[in-house]
Each structure stands twice: as C-alpha cells, then as structure tokens.
Design a protein around this motif. Structure first.
Motif, PDB file in Angstrom:
ATOM      1  N   TYR A  52      47.431  38.482  29.230  1.00  0.00           N
ATOM      2  CA  TYR A  52      47.694  39.414  30.332  1.00  0.00           C
ATOM      3  C   TYR A  52      47.815  38.632  31.632  1.00  0.00           C
ATOM      4  N   ARG A  53      48.993  38.676  32.256  1.00  0.00           N
ATOM      5  CA  ARG A  53      49.253  37.944  33.497  1.00  0.00           C
ATOM      6  C   ARG A  53      49.895  38.890  34.515  1.00  0.00           C
ATOM      7  N   PRO A  54      49.072  39.680  35.178  1.00  0.00           N
ATOM      8  CA  PRO A  54      49.626  40.683  36.100  1.00  0.00           C
ATOM      9  C   PRO A  54      50.283  40.075  37.326  1.00  0.00           C
ATOM     10  N   GLU A  55      51.449  40.572  37.645  1.00  0.00           N
ATOM     11  CA  GLU A  55      52.172  40.217  38.857  1.00  0.00           C
ATOM     12  C   GLU A  55      52.781  41.492  39.416  1.00  0.00           C
ATOM     13  N   PRO A  56      52.922  41.594  40.734  1.00  0.00           N
ATOM     14  CA  PRO A  56      53.479  42.807  41.326  1.00  0.00           C
ATOM     15  C   PRO A  56      54.818  43.190  40.691  1.00  0.00           C
ATOM     16  N   GLU A 113      47.225  44.062  42.420  1.00  0.00           N
ATOM     17  CA  GLU A 113      45.839  44.335  42.777  1.00  0.00           C
ATOM     18  C   GLU A 113      45.715  45.049  44.115  1.00  0.00           C
ATOM     19  N   THR A 114      46.700  44.845  44.994  1.00  0.00           N
ATOM     20  CA  THR A 114      46.634  45.506  46.299  1.00  0.00           C
ATOM     21  C   THR A 114      46.916  47.000  46.208  1.00  0.00           C
ATOM     22  N   GLN A 115      47.308  47.481  45.029  1.00  0.00           N
ATOM     23  CA  GLN A 115      47.541  48.912  44.852  1.00  0.00           C
ATOM     24  C   GLN A 115      46.279  49.663  44.430  1.00  0.00           C
ATOM     25  N   VAL A 139      43.398  50.387  36.291  1.00  0.00           N
ATOM     26  CA  VAL A 139      43.621  48.942  36.181  1.00  0.00           C
ATOM     27  C   VAL A 139      44.613  48.555  37.277  1.00  0.00           C
ATOM     28  N   TYR A 140      44.185  47.685  38.185  1.00  0.00           N
ATOM     29  CA  TYR A 140      45.013  47.271  39.313  1.00  0.00           C
ATOM     30  C   TYR A 140      45.055  45.752  39.323  1.00  0.00           C
ATOM     31  N   GLY A 141      46.108  45.194  38.748  1.00  0.00           N
ATOM     32  CA  GLY A 141      46.162  43.751  38.578  1.00  0.00           C
ATOM     33  C   GLY A 141      45.112  43.322  37.575  1.00  0.00           C
ATOM     34  N   ASP A 142      44.225  42.422  37.992  1.00  0.00           N
ATOM     35  CA  ASP A 142      43.125  41.993  37.126  1.00  0.00           C
ATOM     36  C   ASP A 142      41.852  42.796  37.401  1.00  0.00           C
ATOM     37  N   SER A 143      41.926  43.747  38.324  1.00  0.00           N
ATOM     38  CA  SER A 143      40.765  44.513  38.738  1.00  0.00           C
ATOM     39  C   SER A 143      40.734  45.860  38.021  1.00  0.00           C
ATOM     40  N   VAL A 144      39.542  46.276  37.593  1.00  0.00           N
ATOM     41  CA  VAL A 144      39.369  47.531  36.866  1.00  0.00           C
ATOM     42  C   VAL A 144      38.313  48.375  37.564  1.00  0.00           C
ATOM     43  N   ALA A 190      34.418  62.807  43.232  1.00  0.00           N
ATOM     44  CA  ALA A 190      34.628  61.761  42.237  1.00  0.00           C
ATOM     45  C   ALA A 190      33.745  60.571  42.567  1.00  0.00           C
ATOM     46  N   LEU A 191      33.141  59.992  41.541  1.00  0.00           N
ATOM     47  CA  LEU A 191      32.363  58.763  41.684  1.00  0.00           C
ATOM     48  C   LEU A 191      33.199  57.612  41.146  1.00  0.00           C
ATOM     49  N   VAL A 192      33.340  56.551  41.947  1.00  0.00           N
ATOM     50  CA  VAL A 192      34.195  55.416  41.610  1.00  0.00           C
ATOM     51  C   VAL A 192      33.332  54.169  41.512  1.00  0.00           C
ATOM     52  N   SER A 193      33.468  53.432  40.422  1.00  0.00           N
ATOM     53  CA  SER A 193      32.667  52.230  40.240  1.00  0.00           C
ATOM     54  C   SER A 193      33.190  51.090  41.115  1.00  0.00           C
ATOM     55  N   SER A 194      32.365  50.087  41.284  1.00  0.00           N
ATOM     56  CA  SER A 194      32.829  48.855  41.926  1.00  0.00           C
ATOM     57  C   SER A 194      33.808  48.174  40.982  1.00  0.00           C
ATOM     58  N   PRO A 195      34.747  47.372  41.496  1.00  0.00           N
ATOM     59  CA  PRO A 195      35.741  46.743  40.617  1.00  0.00           C
ATOM     60  C   PRO A 195      35.139  45.599  39.813  1.00  0.00           C
ATOM     61  N   PHE A 196      35.700  45.358  38.654  1.00  0.00           N
ATOM     62  CA  PHE A 196      35.313  44.202  37.860  1.00  0.00           C
ATOM     63  C   PHE A 196      36.571  43.579  37.264  1.00  0.00           C
ATOM     64  N   SER A 197      36.488  42.285  36.961  1.00  0.00           N
ATOM     65  CA  SER A 197      37.644  41.533  36.481  1.00  0.00           C
ATOM     66  C   SER A 197      37.889  41.820  35.011  1.00  0.00           C
ATOM     67  N   LEU A 198      39.137  42.129  34.687  1.00  0.00           N
ATOM     68  CA  LEU A 198      39.485  42.425  33.310  1.00  0.00           C
ATOM     69  C   LEU A 198      39.333  41.193  32.421  1.00  0.00           C
ATOM     70  N   LYS A 199      39.671  40.016  32.937  1.00  0.00           N
ATOM     71  CA  LYS A 199      39.684  38.800  32.122  1.00  0.00           C
ATOM     72  C   LYS A 199      38.369  38.032  32.203  1.00  0.00           C
TER      73      LYS A 199
END
Length: 844
Positions: free
Chosen positions: A63-67, A149-151, A197-202, A212-221
C-alpha cells in the motif's frame, strides 16, 4: 468518570451552512485508539493472544498512498483488510466490497426521491453473511477511503487551507454522516461504526443520534493492522445482541415467515390500502415496546414506514404501521398462538430519541388520558403502550454504578430465573439483553409485568445503550444534549394530510385536530408547540372515530403544573438544573421553519410560546397544502400556488423564513381557487386573521392574537358552504425533486421558559364539561375563555380584522358560471363530516 475531550470547530464554505453544526457534533476521543475500542466496543470474548502479530506485518506492505491514486490503491487496501479479519471464526467473518462510485440510495423506497443518495467507498458485511450490491440492509459498516492524508476532515493540520479543500473536507464529513444515518435507520442500530482511511492515517468513528466520537489517528502500516484486527474482533463479538456492537437487542429483521404472517393477518381485517402498505414488507422489523404502565414488553411487527426524520443528530423519529405479534416461541421459532383467535389490528408505532431535558412524550399522553376521559377525547391520538426504555436502562446502569442495585431491585420470578443461570458466564449475562420481552427464545426478561422492575444482576456494559452517553464522556455539563430511546404504540391509525381524497376532507381533518389541540390545552394543560404537516393525520377508518383528523407527536409539547402536581417525566442527575426554568434554557429550538409562527422565528427574551403561535402554525400547514395540492393562484398577479410556495416557505434561516411570511401578510393578496369557493373563502379569511398579529405600515391596526373561537368559526363557516368539489387532490411536482432536510439547531429557545418563571400556575385551565351529543348540524362550540387568557397586553378584539375580511371575501360572482366537477352540496352534517361541537364539548 469524565473524560477530557475536544469538540471540533472547523471552517465552512459559504455554500454549506450546516457544516459548522456537523463539526460541532464530532468529538475527538482522547487517548490511544486501543482505549477507544476497549471503552466503546466491549466484547463478550477476548481476542486471541497475538502479541507478536507477525502475520500482519505484510498486510499492507504494497500500500503506497499518493494523492489522487484511490483507484490504484483500493484493491490493495481491500486485500489488507481481508487479511486482517482472517482469524475471525467462520460465523463472524466479514466481507469487504468496493462500492466506490455507486450511488447508494436512501434505504427506504418510499423516501428515495426525497433524500439524496450516498457515495461510500468500501462496504462491510454482517458477520458470516454475504453482501448484496446496492443494499444497505446487508451492510454493517462502511469505510471512507482517501489516498491523500490532508483529506482527513478531523485533522488540525488542515484548518488553514484554501476554500476548495474546505469544501472537499466538508463533503467528506457529510458523506460520513449520511452513511452513519442510513445504518442507524435501516437496522435500528443504537450506534453505528465507521472507519476512515486518509493516506496512511486511519480513524475509527462511532455515531449515535446525539454526536460522533472520533478516535485519534493511527498509522495503517506502523502497527495499524493490529489495531484494526482488534477493532473488527470487538465489533463482531458484542456482549449485547447477536450480530454486531451497536445492534439493538430488542429488534429483529422481518424474516419471510413473519412477512407471510403479517399478510395473513391484514387479509382478515382488510384495513384501508393494506395491499399497498405491504409492498415494502422486507423493510420492516420486529421490535419490542416497553410499557411503563404495566412493566410489560409487547412485540410488534412493523410493516409500513409512514414517515422518517432523516436528520442524523436529532430525534430521528420513525412512524410505522404495525400489528402486535401474538405468536409464541416454540423450538426456537415463532409460531401462531392457537389460543389467540382475534386477528391483530393495525396500529401506529412511533420511536424517537428524545432530548433528555424534555419531558418524555409518554408522560404527556399519560396526562391526557388521566385528564380527559376516553369517551370525551376528540381529535387527539391515544397511546396504547409506550415507555422510555432509555430511562429504564439508565436506572439499571446507575444502580449498578453506585452499588445499590441489589438493595433496590425487586425480587420477582424473572430475577429468580436469572439466578438459575450461571451468573459468571458471559453468555448468561448477555441473555439479559437478548430481548426486553419475555417471549424470545431462551430470553430472560428485561422487564416483568410490574412497573419499575430492574434485573437483579449488574448492568454489564460500561455505559447505557438506549440512552446516549457520548456528550457526558466529553463533559457532564453537556448532559442535556444526550438522547433517550422511546417507543410507543398509538391506537389511532391515520394517513398524512397530503393524502386527502378531497379538500373538504382535509379541512375537516384540520378542524378536528384544532379541536383536539384546544382540548389538550384547556383540559390537560398540554400545549403541542410543534404543529407541522406530519403531526396532523386523517383517520383511516372514520366509522370507528367521531372525528376525521387528529393531532399527534407530542415530543415537543409543554405541560403546565396542575393541581399542585409535578410536570414529571424527567429524572434528574446530581449535576442537572434544579428548576424547570433552568432546564428550559437548555432545550433545543422547537418546530419547523416552514410552519413556525413569525413571533417564534424572531423570538425575543420575553417571547412565550402560547396557543396563538400554534394556531398560526395550523394556518401555515393549511396554506402549504393548498398551494401545493390545488389549482390556486394569487388574484391579479398571475402567480400560481407552486410559485408562491417557493417564495413563501423558506428554510434557509429563521430570518429568511420570517421575512417571507411577513411579506405575504403585509401585501393585500387574495387567493383564488377556481371551482372551489369554500376553500378560497377559508384561505383568505384565515390569512386576514393570522396577519392581525403583525401590524404593518400599510395595514395599521392594533395587534391581535388568534383564538380558537374565530379559527374554528372560519372552518365551520366554510364547511357549511355548498360547492365543495370531490376527488380534487392534485399531485405536487415539487415532490418529484430530491430534498434534504438540514441539521436540527441546538441553540436554546427562551420561549420554552414558563410564563411565570418563579412558579407555575397552581391550578389548571378551566375544564370543558361534556353534555349529551347534539345534532350533527349544530356548529356551536365551547364558550371562549376570557379575553385576557388569549390576548397579550395591549391587544384588542378581532372586530377590526373581521371588518377587513368583509371587504376581501369572494362572492359567488367571482367564480366561473359553470359548476365545478362533481360539486358537493351536502350539508355540514352529511356522511363523512366531523361531528358538531356543542357548548359543552364535542360529542363522542
């Protein structure tokens, strides 16, 4: 324990006025994502020990996310997600399907044209089940996927960005909210979970009807695969229910056998349009209704959705046609009860998530039934069963928390039944929640046939589920934003006002609903305060009722203190306001912009919502229907009803709605309805009466207020006229377009505060005694209350307004010489009309 959290406040583009509200209903959950899972997704079986997690090291290695590379990376993401859920047992396996680009329509067919479709990226199945393309009914969760990830719409790093990015970010939040809304509504979920999932951030997200309760982001990889595995394991191993975390244990899908049983029952009683109502049986469900009066839980089969509030953060009201499920459990199946020979009759079932600061609607119905004998009740819905299961569950949870459960619980046969099971078994504990009723397979009753009963065993979940607790996790001072789950069954079955067979039937229904409103106010001290199109119904079977229409939906009503009694209906916590006035300041604004009185749209600190405001709302409902469903036009301007409707009914803001209505009142307009002189007469007279509340430079007069007497006089005079057409309903093309309601405002409304903030009236309003029925041709009514009871200081009587009307009343010469189609000349007392109203109240 209070958790310090952060409420999002994000910039919004000018074209999206509701996005600020959306962001303010999203709370960033503190701590690690693992804490989010442990606290919000408690599971019945701990996940297997996977301390090394070596099998997940390569789950997302490619998985190599790019805009802008979603198409390229989506198959890789899906493969990684399937790898994550491999350890799940066969019956708990989840499927993932790419649904990007597919428009997912609103999950209820009758309302697809009124709600915009949703664009999601990845659909997740129910445990052990297959996904069906395009069906929300087979989706348990959705995943939002962006390779940039900026999205991430919840990242603080994306605040200072250009307008284009703000619009995209807001669009993402709206799609997430709509997906969550659809999951909550279609399954009757108590809460819904989504993954972003926003780039490598989940991010993990939990939605209910308060926020709505939203968790802190964590790295997918970087370890994210282990977090996701834990999340999906917890999601598929709930303590409560038998599908996923968030599923309501009191709800079952309507299987094929149940659908056939519903058809068989309706075929016997043959209610109006029943064959049309069962067209969408697969959308129905089986639910249990907790009855506060008896402590029983009564199962009902919901077979036809009448109305649904599609706003996410709201009451989320759903109104169904339903029949009682009189079947019994036998060998794990529901089978007909051989001792029950009476076919089930259709009822109206309503469920909603009330704001906890408000008096429960069930309490209002109880007041009406206590104050107005059944044989005298007119134009008012009657509650058959009902209760606030959220309030009941909150008591259970609180007594578990403070350790007083055993001391306060009543030992009953049901609690003894609990003790006969292994109290240490997680499965045995879960049985407490399997069903709120006593007739489920292997179920242990949540409630017994005694009011106030609580199970003797501790409440197992960290927080209640039928009453939201998300805001309290943020700060207990936000307790008033929480919502509680209420279900009730209404004896009266009706259809919307817009489904009238003739305009005369619609007018009779509105007249009878106004009488019901008056009866509730004057005999029970109940003021509705939310008169709208959906809250007035036409009786389905007029042969079983003395009235043609009735008012219902008392969620936002107020109750005066009567005979020194408490208004009741709301349990207070130690840190809640101690007085009614303090609580009133926290209530959300009531009503719908389309039908709100002008004074309520532009409320001031001294504004008190009173009966004349509701009477003005009746006027706006009436006008809405006339403009949309008759061939009317404004005399002299050439403007037709649909054009005027677009100008007059604006919901962009309170200010724009107020301005449009005042403009209509301040112009010397007159409505013409070819072939329907009685309806035109009524429309123009009501306009003159309603405009009397708002003096203008052009029409200078003292301010007057609508009264029941003059409004009902106007309806009766019109109903006595000859020339009513039959079968004159006209389709409204405006309904063919997609519409989407906004988010319910959360600002407090000062009009909720009682008139005497120091002390409510010690005695109730004068009651209206009842006498023997008079002939149906009579049009007399109960005596009007003293002028002081209806007119505000400085106001005058209606004589001037009535003289103004005389100059604008259409004469028969204004109509075409030819008779209208199928002209109806029957008297007011003819078949299908409403009853007379004697000086001592409407007859039974």
């Amino acid at each position: 324990m209070s958790i310090s959290t952060q409420i999002l406040h994000k910039p919004c583009s000018g074209s999206r006025p509701a996005c600020s509200e959306l962001y303010e209903r999203h709370i960033l959950f503190p701590g690690e994502p693992g804490d989010f899972i442990d606290k919000l997704l408690p599971c019945s079986i701990p996940p297997p020990d996977e301390s090394d997690g070596s099998d997940l090291d390569n789950a997302f290695k490619d998985y190599r996310p790019e805009p802008g590379q979603e198409e390229r990376e989506r198959p890789i993401l899906l493969a990684g997600l399937r790898r994550v859920v491999e350890p799940l047992e066969e019956g708990c396996k989840l499927e993932f399907e790419d649904i990007h680009g597919a428009e997912m329509p609103f999950p209820f067919n009758a309302f697809k044209g009124e709600r915009r479709p949703v664009l999601a990226d990845v659909a997740v199945s129910f445990p052990g089940q297959r996904l069906v393309p395009g069906s929300w009914r087979h989706i348990s969760m959705v995943t939002e996927f962006k390779t940039d990830e900026t999205q991430d719409p919840f990242s603080r790093n994306t605040v200072d960005v250009n307008e284009e990015h703000v619009g995209a970010s807001t669009g993402t939040v709206e799609q997430l909210a709509k997906s969550a809304r659809n999951l909550l509504l279609v399954h009757g979920f108590l809460c819904a979970y989504l993954v972003g999932v926003y780039g490598d951030s989940v991010r993990l997200m939990r939605f209910d009807h308060s926020c709505a309760l939203v968790s802190s982001p964590f790295s997918l990889k970087d370890g994210g695969a282990k977090v996701l595995r834990k999340f999906f394991w917890h999601f598929t191993h709930p303590i409560v229910g038998n599908t996923v975390v968030g599923a309501d244990p009191t709800v079952m899908p309507l299987d094929k056998e149940s659908q056939e049983w519903v058809k068989a029952q309706l075929a016997v009683v043959k209610p109006r349009n029943w064959e049309h109502h069962i067209a969408g049986l697969e959308e129905g469900r089986r639910v249990e209704v907790y009855d506060e009066k008896t402590g029983r839980c009564v199962p009902y089969l919901l077979y036809h959705l009448i109305d649904v509030d599609s706003r996410l953060f709201s009451r989320a009201t759903m109104v169904w046609r339903a029949i009682e499920d009189t079947r019994v459990w036998e060998n794990g199946r529901l089978v007909p009860d051989k001792t029950c020979t009476t076919p089930a009759k259709p009822r109206i079932l309503k469920e909603a998530w009330r704001q906890v600061v408000r008096t429960a609607e069930t309490e209002v119905y109880k007041r009406l039934q206590e104050r107005i004998p059944e044989e005298e009740r007119f134009g008012l819905a009657k509650m058959e069963y009902g209760g606030d299961i959220g309030a009941l569950e909150m008591k259970w949870w609180e007594r578990t928390q403070n350790g007083t459960l055993q001391a306060t619980s009543v030992k009953t046969e049901a609690s003894n039944l609990v003790e006969r099971h292994n109290a240490t078994s997680a499965a045995a504990h879960a049985m407490l929640f399997r069903s709120t009723g006593s007739n489920g397979p292997d179920a242990i009753p949540f409630a017994s046939p005694s009011p106030g009963y609580l199970p003797a065993k501790p409440y197992l979940l960290p927080h209640p589920q039928h009453q939201t607790y998300s805001w309290r996790l943020c700060d207990r001072k936000f307790w008033h934003r929480e919502r509680s789950h209420v279900r009730m069954v209404i004896d009266d079955v009706g259809r919307p006002l817009t489904e009238f067979s003739s305009t005369r039937e619609m007018v009779m229904a509105m007249r009878d609903a106004i009488i019901g409103h008056q009866q509730a106010k004057e005999r029970a001290g109940v003021l509705h305060r939310d008169i709208s199109l959906g809250n007035i119904l036409i009786v389905d079977d007029v042969t079983t009722r003395a009235y043609t229409g009735f008012v219902h939906d008392l969620d936002y009503s107020s109750m005066e203190e009567m005979d020194g009694g408490d208004v009741g209906g709301r349990e207070t916590m130690s840190d809640e306001p101690a007085t009614v006035v303090e609580a009133a300041k926290l209530k959300e604004r009531t009503g719908t912009f389309y039908y709100m009185a002008v004074d309520i749209l532009n409320f001031q600190p001294h504004t008190i919502h009173d009966s004349h405001h509701d009477l003005e709302s009746f006027y706006w409902v009436f006008f809405w229907i006339v403009l949309r469903h008759t061939a009317c036009h404004v005399r002299g301007s050439g403007k037709d009803g649909l054009s005027l409707c677009k100008e007059l009914f604006i919901a962009d803001s309170a200010g724009s709605a107020e301005g449009a209505k005042l403009k209509w009142f301040n112009n010397d307009n007159r409505l013409e309805i070819p072939g329907n002189v009685p309806l035109a007469t009524l429309a123009n007279k009501l306009t003159v009466l309603a405009s009397g509340t708002y003096p203008s430079i052009r029409f200078q007069h003292l301010k007057t207020y609508l009264t029941y007497q003059e409004v009902l006089d106007a309806f009766d005079e019109a109903l006595h006229m000859d020339g009513w057409p039959e079968d004159d309903w006209i389709h409204c093309p405006l309904l063919d377009k997609n519409t989407e309601t906004g988010i319910a405002p959360v600002v407090p409304i000062l009009a909720d505060i009682p008139r005497d903030s120091a002390k409510l009236a010690p005695t109730g309003p004068p009651t209206v005694p009842r006498s023997a029925p008079l002939p149906t041709t009579s049009t007399s009514r109960p005596p009007e209350p003293p002028a002081s009871a209806e007119l505000m200081p400085g106001s005058v009587t209606r004589a001037a307004s009535k003289r103004m009307f005389a100059a604008t009343q259409p004469s028969p010469l204004d109509e075409p010489e030819r008779p209208s189609k199928r002209s109806k000349t029957a008297s007011h007392g003819s078949r299908g009309t409403g009853p007379s109203r004697s000086a001592k109240g409407p007859p039974a």
